[in-house]
Design an enzyme around this catalytic site. Structure first.
Site, PDB file in Angstrom:
ATOM      1  N   SER A  22       0.798  -1.232   0.000  1.00 35.66           N
ATOM      2  CA  SER A  22       0.000   0.000   0.000  1.00 35.66           C
ATOM      3  C   SER A  22       0.836   1.290   0.000  1.00 35.66           C
ATOM      4  O   SER A  22       0.522   2.211  -0.754  1.00 35.66           O
ATOM      5  CB  SER A  22      -0.990   0.009   1.166  1.00 35.66           C
ATOM      6  OG  SER A  22      -1.929  -1.005   0.967  1.00 35.66           O
ATOM      7  N   LYS A  71     -10.247  -4.750  10.589  1.00 33.34           N
ATOM      8  CA  LYS A  71     -11.293  -4.307   9.660  1.00 33.34           C
ATOM      9  C   LYS A  71     -12.695  -4.300  10.273  1.00 33.34           C
ATOM     10  O   LYS A  71     -13.580  -3.603   9.786  1.00 33.34           O
ATOM     11  CB  LYS A  71     -11.292  -5.178   8.402  1.00 33.34           C
ATOM     12  CG  LYS A  71     -10.132  -4.904   7.472  1.00 33.34           C
ATOM     13  CD  LYS A  71     -10.267  -5.687   6.189  1.00 33.34           C
ATOM     14  CE  LYS A  71      -9.097  -5.421   5.273  1.00 33.34           C
ATOM     15  NZ  LYS A  71      -9.240  -6.044   3.965  1.00 33.34           N
ATOM     16  N   ASN A  92     -12.282  -1.074   5.134  1.00 31.68           N
ATOM     17  CA  ASN A  92     -10.845  -1.026   4.818  1.00 31.68           C
ATOM     18  C   ASN A  92     -10.362   0.401   4.566  1.00 31.68           C
ATOM     19  O   ASN A  92      -9.166   0.626   4.410  1.00 31.68           O
ATOM     20  CB  ASN A  92     -10.512  -1.931   3.611  1.00 31.68           C
ATOM     21  CG  ASN A  92     -10.881  -1.276   2.292  1.00 31.68           C
ATOM     22  OD1 ASN A  92     -11.856  -0.535   2.211  1.00 31.68           O
ATOM     23  ND2 ASN A  92     -10.106  -1.543   1.267  1.00 31.68           N
ATOM     24  N   ASP A 107     -12.749  -3.143  -0.988  1.00 32.30           N
ATOM     25  CA  ASP A 107     -12.272  -4.482  -1.390  1.00 32.30           C
ATOM     26  C   ASP A 107     -13.208  -5.113  -2.422  1.00 32.30           C
ATOM     27  O   ASP A 107     -12.766  -5.589  -3.465  1.00 32.30           O
ATOM     28  CB  ASP A 107     -12.172  -5.415  -0.171  1.00 32.30           C
ATOM     29  CG  ASP A 107     -11.054  -5.011   0.776  1.00 32.30           C
ATOM     30  OD1 ASP A 107     -10.051  -4.452   0.299  1.00 32.30           O
ATOM     31  OD2 ASP A 107     -11.182  -5.261   1.995  1.00 32.30           O
ATOM     32  N   GLY A 134     -11.814 -13.046   5.909  1.00 34.10           N
ATOM     33  CA  GLY A 134     -12.251 -11.681   5.617  1.00 34.10           C
ATOM     34  C   GLY A 134     -12.421 -11.408   4.132  1.00 34.10           C
ATOM     35  O   GLY A 134     -13.430 -10.815   3.710  1.00 34.10           O
ATOM     36  N   GLY A 249      -4.533 -11.645  -8.469  1.00 27.89           N
ATOM     37  CA  GLY A 249      -4.996 -10.698  -7.452  1.00 27.89           C
ATOM     38  C   GLY A 249      -4.470  -9.272  -7.550  1.00 27.89           C
ATOM     39  O   GLY A 249      -4.949  -8.387  -6.836  1.00 27.89           O
TER      40      GLY A 249
HETATM   41  P1  ATR Z   1      -8.089 -12.956   4.439  1.00 32.63           P
HETATM   42  O1  ATR Z   1      -8.351 -11.623   5.026  1.00 32.63           O
HETATM   43  O2  ATR Z   1      -7.015 -12.950   3.374  1.00 32.63           O
HETATM   44  O3  ATR Z   1      -9.329 -13.621   3.989  1.00 32.63           O
HETATM   45  P2  ATR Z   1      -8.139 -14.737   6.696  1.00 32.63           P
HETATM   46  O4  ATR Z   1      -9.369 -14.076   7.200  1.00 32.63           O
HETATM   47  O5  ATR Z   1      -7.060 -15.117   7.662  1.00 32.63           O
HETATM   48  O6  ATR Z   1      -7.417 -13.847   5.600  1.00 32.63           O
HETATM   49  O7  ATR Z   1      -8.595 -16.059   5.861  1.00 32.63           O
HETATM   50  C1  ATR Z   1      -7.678 -17.003   5.362  1.00 32.63           C
HETATM   51  C2  ATR Z   1      -8.442 -18.097   4.633  1.00 32.63           C
HETATM   52  O8  ATR Z   1      -7.479 -19.030   4.084  1.00 32.63           O
HETATM   53  C3  ATR Z   1      -9.358 -18.927   5.528  1.00 32.63           C
HETATM   54  O9  ATR Z   1     -10.458 -19.376   4.777  1.00 32.63           O
HETATM   55  C4  ATR Z   1      -8.448 -20.110   5.913  1.00 32.63           C
HETATM   56  O10 ATR Z   1      -9.146 -21.283   6.275  1.00 32.63           O
HETATM   57  P3  ATR Z   1      -9.593 -21.552   7.812  1.00 32.63           P
HETATM   58  O11 ATR Z   1     -10.846 -20.742   8.008  1.00 32.63           O
HETATM   59  O12 ATR Z   1      -9.826 -22.999   7.886  1.00 32.63           O
HETATM   60  O13 ATR Z   1      -8.447 -21.061   8.672  1.00 32.63           O
HETATM   61  C5  ATR Z   1      -7.743 -20.337   4.607  1.00 32.63           C
HETATM   62  N1  ATR Z   1      -6.447 -21.033   4.765  1.00 32.63           N
HETATM   63  C6  ATR Z   1      -5.296 -20.519   5.232  1.00 32.63           C
HETATM   64  N2  ATR Z   1      -4.314 -21.440   5.201  1.00 32.63           N
HETATM   65  C7  ATR Z   1      -4.872 -22.570   4.685  1.00 32.63           C
HETATM   66  C8  ATR Z   1      -4.392 -23.880   4.387  1.00 32.63           C
HETATM   67  N3  ATR Z   1      -3.121 -24.225   4.607  1.00 32.63           N
HETATM   68  N4  ATR Z   1      -5.252 -24.782   3.884  1.00 32.63           N
HETATM   69  C9  ATR Z   1      -6.546 -24.455   3.638  1.00 32.63           C
HETATM   70  N5  ATR Z   1      -7.059 -23.229   3.882  1.00 32.63           N
HETATM   71  C10 ATR Z   1      -6.249 -22.303   4.404  1.00 32.63           C
END
Ligand code: ATR
Length: 290
Positions: A22, A71, A92, A107, A134, A249
């Site tokens: 950012s 957030k 955000n 977002d 999120g 992304g």
């Molecule tokens: P963001 O703001 O980028 O969405 P977040 O709220 O931490 O970040 O969400 C991360 C997402 O990636 C979640 O859906 C998480 O799954 P869980 O709810 O089970 O934690 C998913 N995620 C992260 N690491 C993962 C992994 N190794 N395998 C599968 N899902 C994963």
């Protein structure tokens, strides 16, 4: 740009923020737009959060971005919420206007811009979202608001996908929405029009992994991965190999930043053009993305 007594301050608060793009993005935009403004990122501890917001008001910060994990917490400190931030339930972007704090969410709008520029409508589409964090929440409610036909949310932690689907059903009962685990087999994958990865699978250090096998889908599926680090995930690479439309992304990241700038500067920017210039610069110079 010379910093002087008239320089306006914009900020990012979150934890961690060390790898955030950012500051690079916003300072580039301020420079190109000849704005006497700077953008700084601050790593904030939870215990200091309220003090930080009050200090922003006291020192006349004009606006700030909010990222993980604040957030939702920020909403308690705001005087007004935009339609999108209320819809998504997270903020955000904050504008400080005569001491009043107004919350926005760019977002979902940034995500929508990437479809708009490709002339792709989300109306009537069957959408599969991987993840329930999120980012997944912002995108799920945004596509629901755009009139998607069906929404399926798959997540490692199934209870989180269930909670998200409940929120969608609450606001959009007419949309067919369902949830499950990442290795769910009951889904009619061939019927999915748009697949969106909102999990961290594919991000450093798990760059050689895919969240789902692409061969389950119809060749016409649009594959979207909100990860921008690396610029092309394995999922995007495998979709391209199959000749599918594949969107990474970075565009969404740049659009959400530009939309925040439009809010803060209170004027329209040539955001498609600036987005492309910024993207080219990031790709050419490899600015901190990898
Ligand atoms: P963001 O703001 O980028 O969405 P977040 O709220 O931490 O970040 O969400 C991360 C997402 O990636 C979640 O859906 C998480 O799954 P869980 O709810 O089970 O934690 C998913 N995620 C992260 N690491 C993962 C992994 N190794 N395998 C599968 N899902 C994963």
């Amino acid at each position: 740009m010379k910093v002087n007594s008239l320089t306006k301050l914009y900020c990012l608060i979150g934890n961690p923020i060390v790898k955030s793009l950012s500051p690079t993005i916003h300072n580039y935009i301020f420079d190109k737009e000849k704005e006497n403004a700077v953008y700084m990122a601050f790593n904030i501890e939870k215990k200091d959060f309220e003090n930080v917001i009050n200090s922003f008001k006291a020192i006349n910060v004009k606006g700030f971005n909010v990222t993980i994990p604040y957030k939702i917490d920020i909403i308690n400190f705001l005087d007004e919420l935009s339609y999108e931030s209320e819809l998504i339930g997270a903020v955000n972007t904050v504008k400080i206007d005569n001491g009043k704090l107004i919350g926005y969410n760019t977002d979902g709008l940034g995500f929508l811009k990437t479809f708009e520029e490709r002339n792709i409508s989300l109306k009537g589409k069957n959408i599969l979202i991987l993840g329930a964090g999120g980012a997944a929440q912002s995108i799920a409610l945004t596509v629901a608001n755009e009139g998607a036909n069906s929404l399926t949310i798959l997540n490692r932690t199934v209870s989180k996908s269930e909670i998200l689907v409940r929120k969608i059903k609450d606001k959009f009962p007419e949309i067919e929405s369902s949830y499950g685990s990442l290795n769910e087999t009951y889904i009619d994958f061939k019927n999915i029009d748009i697949l969106i990865n909102c999990t961290s699978i594919g991000m450093y250090p798990e760059i050689d992994k895919v969240p789902i096998e692409i061969n389950k889908f119809n060749k016409n599926v649009i594959v979207y991965d909100i990860i921008y680090k690396p610029l092309e995930t394995e999922l995007i690479k495998s979709a391209k190999k199959e000749g599918m439309i594949a969107i990474g992304g970075l565009d969404m990241l740049l659009y959400q930043a530009l939309l925040s700038d439009e809010i803060w500067l209170n004027r329209k920017l040539d955001i498609e053009k600036i987005k492309d210039t910024l993207k080219r610069r990031i790709l050419l110079e490899n600015v901190e993305v990898i």
